[in-house]
Design an enzyme around this catalytic site. Structure first.
Site, short mmCIF file in Angstrom:
data_model
loop_
_atom_site.label_atom_id
_atom_site.label_comp_id
_atom_site.label_asym_id
_atom_site.label_seq_id
_atom_site.Cartn_x
_atom_site.Cartn_y
_atom_site.Cartn_z
N LYS A 1 94.15 133.54 57.73
CA LYS A 1 92.44 133.58 58.60
C LYS A 1 92.72 134.44 59.96
O LYS A 1 92.18 135.59 59.63
CB LYS A 1 92.10 133.31 58.27
CG LYS A 1 91.51 132.35 57.38
CD LYS A 1 91.26 133.35 55.87
CE LYS A 1 90.73 132.82 54.80
NZ LYS A 1 90.80 133.37 53.62
N SER B 1 87.34 131.26 58.16
CA SER B 1 87.13 130.31 58.19
C SER B 1 87.02 129.55 59.94
O SER B 1 87.82 130.19 60.20
CB SER B 1 87.94 129.70 57.44
OG SER B 1 88.15 127.91 57.51
N TYR C 1 96.86 127.23 56.97
CA TYR C 1 95.63 128.59 55.77
C TYR C 1 94.77 129.12 57.27
O TYR C 1 94.46 129.93 57.12
CB TYR C 1 95.01 127.14 55.24
CG TYR C 1 93.65 127.73 55.15
CD1 TYR C 1 93.31 128.51 54.14
CD2 TYR C 1 92.40 126.95 55.76
CE1 TYR C 1 92.39 129.28 54.10
CE2 TYR C 1 91.03 127.29 55.31
CZ TYR C 1 90.89 128.45 54.59
OH TYR C 1 89.58 128.97 54.47
#
Ligand code: UDP
Length: 321
Positions: free
Chosen positions: A144, A116, A140
């Site tokens: 990643k 992402s 989040y």
């Protein structure tokens, strides 16, 4: 080739399955249906039900001789990751390490990661290329980054080749309507606009109109999920043909504001979609736009379905039913 899609019943995974099937490949779907939907498991795929946290189930599936494993089995709500980091640590980090370790154990050396643009955080310059510093602003994005770091280590220590695809804002739906189930409890802008159009929610809350942008609302790079899906097939082909790894941005390289999205949705739906301006959402940068030069050069990938019109028309068609 024979490809396993972990998280293959989710929003992006379903489109990825369609792209591999169209390419004539054998597709396995491994999903625990925590957010994926059974109705989205495409005919012609083989379903393996299980969680990436369940080592036994994962191991049984991985032992089935796959050329490429694609990891789409992560939670993705940036806001929720800040209030419930444990959930993200467990699924996104522990689950991903399970996948990487067990792939190594079963000599699967070709791995594709749904990464992402959240790994970059607040942009230092625009457009964002792959050399931009990594400083995620939410947990989040950090998950990643951790997975990418581990893939880099397993690449150098265990010969694992990977393609990490850093998506910008995934949007749109299959234009032929093959994805039946809509995302549950969406938090992203375009689905929220659609739900406001259909009266499923009272209105759209626009998070701030005082950004230093032309109309004051946030600008993002929206990339059609069919384009993202195509990049996975190209990534898999890259891994079959090259003994190396690659990390690329996937974006349309166009910035669209919240108001532009809303106006187009009003036009396409013919509905006077209600909205109000509320305060900025914490952690939201004013503008994010990708440079996808590397994906163009190395994967011969380019966004072909990511115009404002196609993003909104395909989503509206899916929501209108
Ligand atoms: N946004 C908004 N209202 C919403 C959801 C999003 O105004 O209900 C804005 C958000 O501030 C950002 C853009 O829409 O400028 C895209 O947000 P989204 O959550 O879809 O993706 P993100 O860029 O956060 O990954």
């Amino acid at each position: 080739m024979k490809v396993l899609l972990c998280g293959g019943a989710g929003y992006i995974g379903t489109h990825v399955a369609l792209a591999f099937l169209e390419g004539g490949h054998k597709v396995g779907i491994f999903d625990d249906f925590s957010s994926g939907l059974r109705e989205n498991v495409q005919a012609g795929t083989t379903l393996y039900e299980g969680s990436i946290l369940d080592e036994k189930a994962l191991e049984a599936t991985l032992s089935d001789r796959w050329d490429v494993v694609v990891h789409l089995a992560a939670f993705k709500a940036a806001g929720e990751s800040m209030t419930n980091p444990s959930k993200y640590a467990h699924n996104n980090i522990t689950g991903s390490l399970n996948m990487i370790r067990l792939c190594e154990r079963h000599s699967i050396k070709k791995f594709i990661l749904s990464s992402s643009a959240a790994v970059y955080g607040e942009p230092v310059y625009l457009p964002i290329d792959e050399n931009h510093p990594l400083k995620p602003m939410n947990y989040y994005g950090y998950t990643k980054q951790v997975i990418e770091d581990n893939l880099r280590w397993f690449h150098s220590l265990a010969g694992m080749n990977y393609v990490s695809l850093r998506y910008f804002n995934a949007a749109g739906y299959d234009r032929d309507g093959r994805m039946k189930g809509l995302e549950r409890n969406p938090a992203n802008l375009i689905p929220v606009v659609m739900e406001a159009a259909l009266g499923k929610r009272e209105r759209l809350d626009i998070f701030g109109d005082d950004y230093p942008t032309a109309d004051g609302t946030g600008i993002r790079d929206y990339v059609h999920v069919t384009d993202l899906a195509d990049a996975h097939v190209k990534g898999a082909e890259y891994l079959m043909e090259n003994d190396s790894s690659l990390t690329v941005n996937l974006g349309s390289e166009e910035g669209l504001s919240v108001k532009e999205i809303l106006d187009e949705a009003r036009k396409v739906s013919g509905i006077d979609i209600p909205y109000r301006i509320v305060g900025r959402r914490e952690g939201d940068p004013a503008k994010l736009v990708a440079s996808s030069t590397l994906a163009r050069q190395r994967l011969e990938w380019t966004a072909r379905h990511s115009s404002l019109e196609e993003l909104i028309e395909t989503t509206w068609k899916a929501y209108k039913g």
